[in-house]
Design a protein around this motif. Sequence first.
Motif, mmCIF file in Angstrom:
data_model
loop_
_atom_site.group_PDB
_atom_site.id
_atom_site.type_symbol
_atom_site.label_atom_id
_atom_site.label_comp_id
_atom_site.label_asym_id
_atom_site.label_seq_id
_atom_site.Cartn_x
_atom_site.Cartn_y
_atom_site.Cartn_z
ATOM 1 N N VAL A 143 17.992 -2.644 4.126
ATOM 2 C CA VAL A 143 17.081 -1.806 3.147
ATOM 3 C C VAL A 143 16.166 -2.649 2.865
ATOM 4 O O VAL A 143 16.219 -3.966 2.522
ATOM 5 C CB VAL A 143 18.017 -1.497 1.838
ATOM 6 C CG1 VAL A 143 16.858 -0.744 0.905
ATOM 7 C CG2 VAL A 143 19.071 -0.481 2.387
ATOM 8 N N ALA A 144 14.904 -2.001 2.793
ATOM 9 C CA ALA A 144 13.602 -2.845 2.232
ATOM 10 C C ALA A 144 12.653 -2.008 1.399
ATOM 11 O O ALA A 144 13.068 -0.937 1.482
ATOM 12 C CB ALA A 144 12.919 -3.440 3.502
ATOM 13 N N ASN A 145 11.896 -2.436 0.318
ATOM 14 C CA ASN A 145 10.982 -1.606 -0.273
ATOM 15 C C ASN A 145 9.498 -2.290 -0.191
ATOM 16 O O ASN A 145 9.341 -3.594 0.153
ATOM 17 C CB ASN A 145 11.255 -1.403 -1.558
ATOM 18 C CG ASN A 145 11.285 -2.500 -2.573
ATOM 19 O OD1 ASN A 145 11.987 -3.598 -2.510
ATOM 20 N ND2 ASN A 145 10.225 -2.443 -3.492
ATOM 21 N N PHE A 146 8.463 -1.636 -0.353
ATOM 22 C CA PHE A 146 7.240 -1.873 -0.172
ATOM 23 C C PHE A 146 6.210 -1.163 -1.132
ATOM 24 O O PHE A 146 6.561 0.127 -1.471
ATOM 25 C CB PHE A 146 6.664 -2.133 0.885
ATOM 26 C CG PHE A 146 6.161 -1.036 1.724
ATOM 27 C CD1 PHE A 146 5.078 -0.182 1.642
ATOM 28 C CD2 PHE A 146 7.155 -0.259 2.355
ATOM 29 C CE1 PHE A 146 4.719 0.865 2.420
ATOM 30 C CE2 PHE A 146 6.828 0.994 3.067
ATOM 31 C CZ PHE A 146 5.950 1.404 3.055
ATOM 32 N N LYS A 147 5.268 -1.604 -1.746
ATOM 33 C CA LYS A 147 4.109 -0.916 -2.623
ATOM 34 C C LYS A 147 3.035 -0.748 -1.859
ATOM 35 O O LYS A 147 2.550 -1.558 -1.033
ATOM 36 C CB LYS A 147 4.079 -1.887 -3.753
ATOM 37 C CG LYS A 147 4.932 -2.283 -4.879
ATOM 38 C CD LYS A 147 5.563 -1.243 -5.721
ATOM 39 C CE LYS A 147 6.518 -1.559 -6.618
ATOM 40 N NZ LYS A 147 6.416 -2.459 -7.641
ATOM 41 N N THR A 148 2.488 0.591 -2.086
ATOM 42 C CA THR A 148 1.182 1.083 -1.389
ATOM 43 C C THR A 148 0.616 2.017 -2.228
ATOM 44 O O THR A 148 1.254 2.760 -2.892
ATOM 45 C CB THR A 148 1.871 1.622 -0.006
ATOM 46 O OG1 THR A 148 0.625 2.075 0.684
ATOM 47 C CG2 THR A 148 2.655 2.384 -0.176
ATOM 48 N N ALA A 149 -0.795 2.083 -1.743
ATOM 49 C CA ALA A 149 -1.533 3.187 -2.281
ATOM 50 C C ALA A 149 -1.833 4.304 -1.193
ATOM 51 O O ALA A 149 -2.459 5.102 -1.512
ATOM 52 C CB ALA A 149 -2.910 2.586 -2.759
ATOM 53 N N THR A 150 -1.394 4.095 -0.182
ATOM 54 C CA THR A 150 -1.473 5.204 0.843
ATOM 55 C C THR A 150 -1.163 6.543 0.202
ATOM 56 O O THR A 150 -0.153 6.886 -0.445
ATOM 57 C CB THR A 150 -0.405 4.932 2.065
ATOM 58 O OG1 THR A 150 -0.906 5.873 3.129
ATOM 59 C CG2 THR A 150 1.081 5.073 1.743
ATOM 60 N N THR A 151 -1.779 7.540 0.896
ATOM 61 C CA THR A 151 -1.653 9.031 0.693
ATOM 62 C C THR A 151 -0.667 9.459 1.569
ATOM 63 O O THR A 151 -0.309 10.770 1.599
ATOM 64 C CB THR A 151 -2.906 9.777 0.685
ATOM 65 O OG1 THR A 151 -3.491 9.513 2.067
ATOM 66 C CG2 THR A 151 -3.861 9.197 -0.383
ATOM 67 N N LEU A 152 -0.211 8.653 2.797
ATOM 68 C CA LEU A 152 0.612 9.256 3.694
ATOM 69 C C LEU A 152 2.011 9.543 2.984
ATOM 70 O O LEU A 152 2.378 9.028 2.055
ATOM 71 C CB LEU A 152 1.071 8.222 4.541
ATOM 72 C CG LEU A 152 -0.121 7.803 5.645
ATOM 73 C CD1 LEU A 152 0.204 6.466 6.514
ATOM 74 C CD2 LEU A 152 -0.655 8.903 6.564
ATOM 75 N N SER A 153 2.664 10.762 3.393
ATOM 76 C CA SER A 153 3.854 11.113 2.642
ATOM 77 C C SER A 153 5.054 10.312 3.655
ATOM 78 O O SER A 153 5.013 9.704 4.455
ATOM 79 C CB SER A 153 4.261 12.588 3.364
ATOM 80 O OG SER A 153 4.590 12.682 4.604
ATOM 81 N N PRO A 154 6.369 10.289 2.892
ATOM 82 C CA PRO A 154 7.301 9.573 3.380
ATOM 83 C C PRO A 154 7.632 9.900 5.073
ATOM 84 O O PRO A 154 7.795 9.136 5.748
ATOM 85 C CB PRO A 154 8.578 10.097 2.617
ATOM 86 C CG PRO A 154 7.905 10.122 1.386
ATOM 87 C CD PRO A 154 6.664 10.683 1.546
ATOM 88 N N ASP A 155 7.543 11.157 5.404
ATOM 89 C CA ASP A 155 7.875 11.735 6.713
ATOM 90 C C ASP A 155 6.907 11.103 7.712
ATOM 91 O O ASP A 155 7.063 10.708 8.664
ATOM 92 C CB ASP A 155 7.873 13.198 6.548
ATOM 93 C CG ASP A 155 9.106 13.735 6.229
ATOM 94 O OD1 ASP A 155 10.351 13.115 5.893
ATOM 95 O OD2 ASP A 155 9.202 15.098 5.809
#
Length: 246
Positions: free
Chosen positions: A62-74
């Motif tokens: 498991v990992a996580n990251f922060k982003t300002a992207t408008t891309l959806s999880p899918d």
Amino acid sequence: MKNIKLTIEYDGKRYLGWQRLGDSEKTIQGKIEGVLSQMTGETIEIIGSGRTDAGTHAKGQVANFKTATTLSPDQILTCLNHQLPQDIIIKQVELVPERFHARYNATGKQYSYYVWNTAIPSAFKRQYSFHYTEQLDDEKMTQACQKLMGEHDFIGFSSLKKSKKSTVRKLESISIHREGELVQFQFVGNGFLYNMVRILMGTILDIGSGKMSLDQIDDIFEKKIRQDAGMTLPAQALFLDEVYYN
């Protein structure tokens, strides 16, 4: 900013482990960060639940990251799996609360270690199990697992030289599943020290084959001497199965 959680499966045999090094092309973290940074146009740093050694595999890192992207999880899921090597698979992408931290919020992990226990090696299992030719006493190994379970200082079963942090961990369970020549050892605990599972496995096999006695486990806990425990078994048979969160 969005906080994105990744659930990752990988075959570690081509890589130097999870953690990004100078040559990030040879680490799992480096490979994923490279694709994410290109995808988002940002400099992405991902936080893993913990490191896995060179050659170790994962079914549920498991990992996580922060982003300002408008891309959806899918969309992130599709793009990652399209661009990453075939030996790194993103199983799930989720939007999680801002405070979620893959390492600090983890409450436990499950690892499996696979032993191919027969005189004849396997052409197919050799990259994902440890070939051990000596006969193993399942009853003695079960007794060893029972002694190892619970809360202990596991520094004697670790490759750590020194640690300012606590080396006390709690093993909730150790189970043994035999299917023909293949034996799966499953470890569930609230945390694991450097090389801990691989050294525990060396110790359990030594007890199962009669090279060590059950009483020696108590001595290792008491004296905390790494050299008294079993050998560090190879990494290719070790899998991170799952990371637990509340």
